[in-house]
Scaffold this motif. Sequence first.
Motif, short mmCIF file in Angstrom:
data_model
loop_
_atom_site.label_atom_id
_atom_site.label_comp_id
_atom_site.label_asym_id
_atom_site.label_seq_id
_atom_site.Cartn_x
_atom_site.Cartn_y
_atom_site.Cartn_z
N ILE A 145 80.32 75.73 15.20
CA ILE A 145 81.46 75.95 13.63
C ILE A 145 81.38 75.33 13.17
N GLY A 146 81.16 74.36 12.56
CA GLY A 146 80.34 73.65 11.75
C GLY A 146 79.52 73.90 10.50
N ALA A 147 78.40 74.00 11.08
CA ALA A 147 77.57 74.50 10.53
C ALA A 147 76.57 76.52 10.55
N GLY A 148 78.02 77.12 10.84
CA GLY A 148 78.66 77.98 10.70
C GLY A 148 79.55 78.74 9.98
N TRP A 197 74.57 60.81 18.87
CA TRP A 197 74.06 59.93 17.27
C TRP A 197 74.10 61.21 16.07
N ASN A 198 73.86 62.39 16.57
CA ASN A 198 72.74 63.20 15.59
C ASN A 198 73.76 64.03 14.96
N ALA A 199 74.84 64.54 16.06
CA ALA A 199 76.51 65.20 15.44
C ALA A 199 77.10 64.41 14.39
N GLY A 200 77.16 62.88 14.87
CA GLY A 200 77.96 61.87 13.44
C GLY A 200 77.01 62.02 12.33
N MET A 201 75.62 62.23 12.53
CA MET A 201 74.91 62.40 10.98
C MET A 201 74.66 64.30 10.08
N VAL A 202 75.17 64.85 11.40
CA VAL A 202 75.36 66.46 10.47
C VAL A 202 76.91 66.12 10.03
N ALA A 203 77.55 65.21 10.40
CA ALA A 203 79.27 65.37 10.16
C ALA A 203 79.30 64.73 8.22
N ALA A 204 78.54 63.64 8.64
CA ALA A 204 77.65 62.43 7.52
C ALA A 204 77.64 63.63 6.15
N ARG A 262 70.68 69.41 10.88
CA ARG A 262 71.22 69.86 11.71
C ARG A 262 70.62 71.32 12.53
N SER A 263 68.62 71.19 11.97
CA SER A 263 67.69 71.74 12.67
C SER A 263 67.90 71.07 14.31
N LEU A 264 67.80 69.19 14.16
CA LEU A 264 67.26 68.85 15.77
C LEU A 264 68.24 68.86 16.27
N GLN A 265 70.15 69.44 15.89
CA GLN A 265 71.06 69.36 17.43
C GLN A 265 70.72 70.89 17.03
N PHE A 266 70.47 71.97 16.60
CA PHE A 266 70.08 73.09 17.23
C PHE A 266 69.25 73.29 18.43
N PRO A 285 84.22 70.09 13.83
CA PRO A 285 84.47 70.65 14.44
C PRO A 285 82.80 69.97 15.11
N VAL A 286 82.62 69.63 14.07
CA VAL A 286 80.75 69.36 14.31
C VAL A 286 80.79 67.00 15.24
N LEU A 287 82.01 66.85 14.00
CA LEU A 287 82.40 65.83 15.01
C LEU A 287 83.07 65.16 16.74
N LEU A 288 83.68 66.48 16.57
CA LEU A 288 84.09 66.87 18.44
C LEU A 288 83.21 67.48 19.26
N ALA A 289 82.30 67.46 18.98
CA ALA A 289 80.92 68.10 19.88
C ALA A 289 79.99 66.45 20.18
#
Length: 446
Positions: A256-259, A313-320, A348-352, A421-425
């Motif tokens: 949701i956030g990445a989109g 932890w990477n979700a936190g990086m994306v949110a930041a 984002r690439s790492l998370q995907f 939503p990224v943080l909630l993931a």
Amino acid sequence: MQNLDSSVIATALPAMARELGTEPLHLSAAITSYLVALTVFIPVSGWVADRFGAKRVFMVAIAVFAFASALCGLSRGLGELVAARVLQGMGGAMMLPVARLLLLRQVRPEDVVRATTWLTMPALLGPILGPPLGGLLTDTVSWRAVFWINLPVAAAGLLAVWRLIPDERGARPPRLDAVGVGLIGAALACLMFGAETIGRGLVPAPLALAGFALGGGLGWMAVRWARRAPNPALDLSMFSVPSFRIAVASGSLFRIGAGASPFLLPLFMQLGFGASATTSGLITLATALGAFVMKPMTSMALRNLGFRRVLTWNAGMVAASFVACSLFTPGWPLWAVFLVLAWGGLSRSLQFTASNALSYVDVPPGKLSSATSITATAQQLFMALGVTWGAGWLAASSALGGRAEPAVADFAIAFLGAALPVLLAAPLAARLAPDAGARASGHRRG
């Protein structure tokens, strides 16, 4: 071709809005209509490939996508454009899921991460080339040219499929669950109609709310049907696999956030910074470059940290990175904006990739077709919701400020909304077992 198409249209939105006589925010429908069509038709992609053969499905899908691209370039109004994008989505729905299914049937669990990386590396050429190419074509030719470039790519694709993909058939699949497919498709279409139109002034508010209500009711009926159908289109037994269940749930929130980001960034560069479409495309290219650089390093990160740590932890990086985007002002030097976007692309690439790989690690081979349909549907649905989510925050902030067109402060609010939503993931991913997906990642505790 799919990724190129998705990335060039966002850069061309302001020019499209001017020529078609509509608001840039309303043109989010041109993005979400395509994603909704993908979402609605992906559930049948595995069955269609098994029934008619992957080679034939690929060639028809590419031809439909190319024909719809030509119609997009000839559109004279928003309605025509949205209709052509729906047809384009029907073709796109039969391409990527079928390719992923063919790949996963041929690799061992320990090779899933490497194979997924190789599958997505060439596809990243689309996001890398898309923003600058879309901006250049919009400024020098017309926004219509961003659709016409699909025609030579489709011709090359048809030739490649004809020459390189074997014409083989597996066992005849069971009868298609037409009732389940119809319920799922109708539910998703109604929900996306409500999400796209609520509070936007496109239709009366009661009609948008009715879309939510009808979509929810149809979704409930689809679940009830799946529990008793002999060969359901929605195989709910897949969610008994913990790694699959958590990967789909956390990955959906993340998307949701990445989109929202690919929709917000080109608009922000042009409406907030006053950049041309070409400059906007060159700056937002940073996100795709970051993603391209990260792909070869994904296996190393998963081997050293494991799926649980990476996804948490990477979700936190994306949110930041989204919070950093909310701090952008026209006073920022472009090189600093470029670095922030590249950082966001890396994370984002790492998370995907990690989320995609984890979805299939523990799935039994006989269930791969069902798993592919469910994950692909969830991915497209929540990416589409991401566009609506970002556009909704932007429209709400503009309306509260009494502005007819979004300002820098409105984009800041929208980027902060994308971070939520990224943080909630992250807490969902933290529920994974420490050794989840160890066969694929090679990570060992201790």
